[in-house]
Design an enzyme around this catalytic site. Structure first.
Site, PDB file in Angstrom:
ATOM      1  N   ILE A  66      30.041  53.626  29.812  1.00 55.80           N
ATOM      2  CA  ILE A  66      30.142  52.385  28.491  1.00 55.80           C
ATOM      3  C   ILE A  66      30.843  50.979  28.972  1.00 55.80           C
ATOM      4  O   ILE A  66      31.052  50.167  28.410  1.00 55.80           O
ATOM      5  CB  ILE A  66      31.099  53.049  27.528  1.00 55.80           C
ATOM      6  N   GLY A  67      30.544  51.026  30.551  1.00 56.57           N
ATOM      7  CA  GLY A  67      31.057  49.657  31.117  1.00 56.57           C
ATOM      8  C   GLY A  67      31.962  49.841  31.919  1.00 56.57           C
ATOM      9  O   GLY A  67      32.429  48.871  32.819  1.00 56.57           O
ATOM     10  N   THR A  68      32.730  51.053  31.913  1.00 55.82           N
ATOM     11  CA  THR A  68      33.683  51.292  32.840  1.00 55.82           C
ATOM     12  C   THR A  68      33.459  51.572  34.302  1.00 55.82           C
ATOM     13  O   THR A  68      34.449  51.553  35.174  1.00 55.82           O
ATOM     14  CB  THR A  68      34.558  52.736  32.388  1.00 55.82           C
ATOM     15  N   GLN A 127      40.429  48.763  34.161  1.00 53.69           N
ATOM     16  CA  GLN A 127      40.778  49.708  33.166  1.00 53.69           C
ATOM     17  C   GLN A 127      42.297  49.567  32.592  1.00 53.69           C
ATOM     18  O   GLN A 127      42.258  49.278  31.373  1.00 53.69           O
ATOM     19  CB  GLN A 127      40.623  51.169  33.453  1.00 53.69           C
ATOM     20  N   ARG A 173      44.928  61.229  41.196  1.00 53.37           N
ATOM     21  CA  ARG A 173      44.270  60.245  42.334  1.00 53.37           C
ATOM     22  C   ARG A 173      43.335  59.197  41.488  1.00 53.37           C
ATOM     23  O   ARG A 173      42.774  59.812  40.481  1.00 53.37           O
ATOM     24  CB  ARG A 173      43.357  61.441  42.736  1.00 53.37           C
ATOM     25  N   GLY A 226      36.179  61.329  30.790  1.00 50.81           N
ATOM     26  CA  GLY A 226      34.740  61.275  31.412  1.00 50.81           C
ATOM     27  C   GLY A 226      34.748  61.649  32.929  1.00 50.81           C
ATOM     28  O   GLY A 226      34.041  62.722  33.210  1.00 50.81           O
ATOM     29  N   GLY A 234      41.227  55.449  30.951  1.00 49.31           N
ATOM     30  CA  GLY A 234      40.786  54.799  29.986  1.00 49.31           C
ATOM     31  C   GLY A 234      41.593  54.407  28.873  1.00 49.31           C
ATOM     32  O   GLY A 234      41.740  53.181  28.218  1.00 49.31           O
ATOM     33  N   GLU A 235      42.660  55.288  28.334  1.00 47.68           N
ATOM     34  CA  GLU A 235      43.511  54.810  27.223  1.00 47.68           C
ATOM     35  C   GLU A 235      45.046  54.550  27.551  1.00 47.68           C
ATOM     36  O   GLU A 235      45.634  53.953  26.820  1.00 47.68           O
ATOM     37  CB  GLU A 235      43.301  55.919  26.323  1.00 47.68           C
TER      38      GLU A 235
HETATM   39 MO1  MOS Z   1      38.298  56.860  23.193  1.00 46.48          MO
HETATM   40  S1  MOS Z   1      39.100  56.621  21.303  1.00 46.48           S
HETATM   41  O1  MOS Z   1      38.779  58.550  23.288  1.00 46.48           O
HETATM   42  O2  MOS Z   1      36.699  56.688  23.074  1.00 46.48           O
END
Ligand code: MOS
Length: 690
Positions: free
Chosen positions: A457-459, A590, A580, A500, A656-657
């Site tokens: 998704i761009g990551t 990110q 890691r 992911g 990511g979050e």
């Molecule tokens: Mo994130 S809200 O789990 O895509």
């Protein structure tokens, strides 16, 4: 040398920056394609009386208008938001009432603008509040957590506490704004549906759309080669996908359909407004005796989404008496869904603001307060952490930031017209892995072909999968040709939950290791290569029961303009312990991106509910503010080297979050330090400070 840990550039980076990368709206021959445009309800609740289809069909270039009268039947899959154009009833303002299909985009848009829809409007209820009469306890909260938890005697402990606080904190509706709005190209080939979709999960899209149309998931072919962001809004199909598929079905042609930026706020899912009532009690040493977190949020009448706002509070700090609750109200609003760190993000704004207030009330340094409440085991699950280095993050962050020089007194540092302050907050996010599959082929020319239905998704996940495969095969990354985001490839989990890399990398590692073993048996490689497919269902089901979370600490300096109330953030520091790190270049982006999004949550972003209109009124970037470059000064990110042997074979926790979690609280805490004014309702706009 290990490929994991190398700062490789994105494989598709050049394609993207030169415009060669095809996104979901760009992938087909123009002359054969029709354009769909969504017409949205202008009432909140009620029913459609009539739609002036004939007048629009008479316009040159208009091919079809799909409404509830002529739309094909969709199965009831339990998600009313996806059951588009099935009846005349309206459940929220902005709900699709028609799709206009035309030979050109401009014709479709103009025809949609002049399409007349008449309604009979009903009563509506759009305002969430902790006093709402229809609050209820959902069976579970997202994705499957217990709704409430109770340990010990919270009320008794609060009454006996030496220091206690009792405050409510609120976060507004927040909108997902990935760079690429949702878009789908759909075409039916006999009983099969071909989709090019901007999605975070091409496997889940195939299954869910198949179910809606009453066909097997295998009959839906989904591709999502390039995706311009998602933040959770593309984690499952939204109305754009069935609308495009319906339009393709009724015309027998290929149809493209995209949301405008303005459509995003009603049709893509958003972060629910939340209220968290926080009660904390501590003894004379600042050790928490009680933690209570009561969370309130909204859902729609079409689908129950229950934000897990108090979930992180269950795992953060030690305290013998604890209680978390979630209450929900179903309103006549668009359906809230995932937005980057749903639950943790608004919930930790509340907990970490409350901890800062408790630190001030107890006269203890905020870092020291957290240190004194560090749990040895997960306080609610009563299992060990796989690893937990919040203290390491706070210590390193304090050093980088210069926390030791801080004068703890509020409103004590004035420089001309500026009040200067500093604040910190903790971050956390669960480390998860989901079952996935991967296929790898050794070719006779020495190259390898890797395939997995993961999405990037761009990551940079495409790049990281290649790094992981290179290590598992013990070859250079350049020897691997990778294909992702095609539902003909082995099924993989969604690019969400910061899971992911762990999920897909695990399957990739397993397939590559098994291939190496079969190659070592001395077989000659036939022209079509030697192929191994692997899935990780068994490994993930066999994971030991542990509390797996990444941790972090964020530090913020603010300058508050004493005349205007404007808050400027000259610097942020984030230090994370997330296992890691696969690729420092991608990881840094990110973390910085998420901290920037947290800055926006703290200072700018707010869905302004118009209770008369029955909708959020600010549907564009002119009125819904996100940080611009000038708002983002100096964001410094580091991570600790963390060894955790209880994770996936690659040893990462997911990144990511976590960067958005705690960022808003750190800003709010710094503003309270600068000004002596505690803002408990985000965002911290100037009027709240003067
Ligand atoms: Mo994130 S809200 O789990 O895509």
């Amino acid at each position: 040398m290990s490929a994991i840990g190398a700062s490789l550039a994105r494989i598709e980076g050049i394609e993207k920056v030169t415009g060669a990368a095809d996104y979901a709206y760009e992938t087909t021959a123009e002359q054969e394609t029709l354009y769909g445009w969504v017409v949205q309800s202008s009432i909140v609740t009620g029913r459609i009386l009539d739609i002036g289809v004939d007048a629009v069909l008479a316009l040159p270039g208009v091919v079809e208008v799909v409404t509830w009268r002529n739309a094909p039947h969709l199965e009831d899959t339990g998600d009313g938001e996806l059951n588009v154009l099935q009846h005349a009833i309206i459940s929220y303002r902005g709900q699709p009432v028609a799709v206009v299909i035309a030979e050109t985009l401009e014709t479709a848009r103009e025809a949609a603008n002049v399409l007349e829809v008449s309604y009979s409007a009903g009563e509506s209820d759009v305002l969430m509040s902790p006093d709402h009469l229809r609050l209820y306890a959902p069976d579970k909260v997202n994705p499957a957590f217990e709704t409430d938890s109770v340990i010990g005697e919270v009320d008794v402990a609060l009454a006996d506490a030496v220091t206690s606080i009792d405050h409510s904190y609120s976060t507004p509706a927040l909108f997902n704004n990935p760079m690429e709005p949702h878009a789908t190209t759909a075409e039916w080939q006999g009983g099969r549906l071909e989709l090019v979709d901007s999605t975070q999960g091409s496997s889940v899209t195939a299954e869910q759309i198949g179910a809606l149309f009453g066909i097997p998931g295998e009959a839906v072919h989904v591709r999502a080669e390039h995706v311009g962001g998602g933040f959770g809004s593309k984690g499952s199909p939204r109305p754009n996908v069935p609308l495009a598929a319906i339009a393709a079905k009724i015309t027998g042609r290929r149809v493209k359909l995209a949301y405008t930026r303005q459509m995003m706020s009603s049709l893509a899912g958003y972060r629910t407004p939340t209220v968290s009532r926080m009660r904390l009690g501590a003894d004379a040493d600042g050790r928490l005796t009680a933690i209570s977190h009561e969370a309130f949020s909204q859902t729609s009448t079409l689908f129950e989404f229950a934000e897990q706002t108090a979930e992180a509070t269950r795992h953060m700090y030690a305290a013998p008496n604890r209680r978390t609750t979630h209450r929900l109200v179903a309103l006549d609003v668009p359906t809230p869904r995932w937005m980057r760190a749903p639950g943790e993000c608004p919930g930790m704004y509340a907990l970490e603001s409350a901890m800062d207030e408790l630190a001030a009330a107890a006269g203890i340094d905020p870092i020291e307060l957290r240190r004194r409440n560090e749990p040895e085991r997960d306080p609610e699950l009563d299992v060990p952490y796989s690893s937990r280095d919040l203290i390491g993050c706070m210590e390193r962050g304090a050093e980088l930031f210069g926390w030791a020089e801080r004068d703890p007194r509020p409103a004590a540092h004035i420089d001309g017209r500026w009040a200067i302050g500093t604040g910190m907050a903790a971050s956390t996010y669960p480390a998860m892995a989901q079952p996935s599959g991967a296929v790898v082929t050794a070719m006779p020319d020495g190259r390898y072909r890797l395939g997995i239905n993961a999405t990037d998704i761009g990551t940079g996940s495409r790049t990281v999968m290649r790094q992981i495969a290179a290590d598992a095969l013990d070859v250079e990354p350049e020897a691997i040709d990778i294909r992702i985001a095609d539902s003909n490839l082995p099924k993989a989990s969604v690019a969400g939950g910061s899971s992911g890399t762990a999920s897909w990398g695990w399957a990739v590692t397993k397939a590559c290791r098994e291939l190496r073993i079969s190659l070592q048996t001395g077989m000659t490689i036939p022209p079509d290569g030697i192929t191994v497919t692997a899935t990780t269902d068994a490994e993930i089901a066999a994971q030991e029961e542990l509390s797996r979370h990444a941790f972090g600490a964020q530090f913020v300096e603010v300058r508050v303009d004493l005349d205007s109330g404007e808050v400027v953030v000259p610097r942020m520091v984030g230090v994370f312990a997330a296992g890691r790190i696969m690729n420092p270049r991608l990881a840094r982006s990110q973390f910085i991106g998420a901290m920037t999004m947290g800055l926006g949550m703290a200072l700018h972003e707010v869905g302004e509910l118009d209770t008369v209109l029955g909708d959020y009124a600010n549907h564009d970037f002119a009125t819904y503010h996100i940080p611009a470059c000038a708002d983002v000064k100096d964001i410094r990110v580091e991570w600790l080297d963390e060894e955790d042997t209880h994770l996936s074979p690659m040893g990462g926790k997911g990144i990511g979050e976590i960067g958005i979690v705690g960022a808003a609280a750190a800003v709010a805490n710094a503003v309270a330090h600068a000004t002596g004014i505690r803002v408990r309702d985000l965002p911290i706009q100037p009027d709240k400070l003067i």
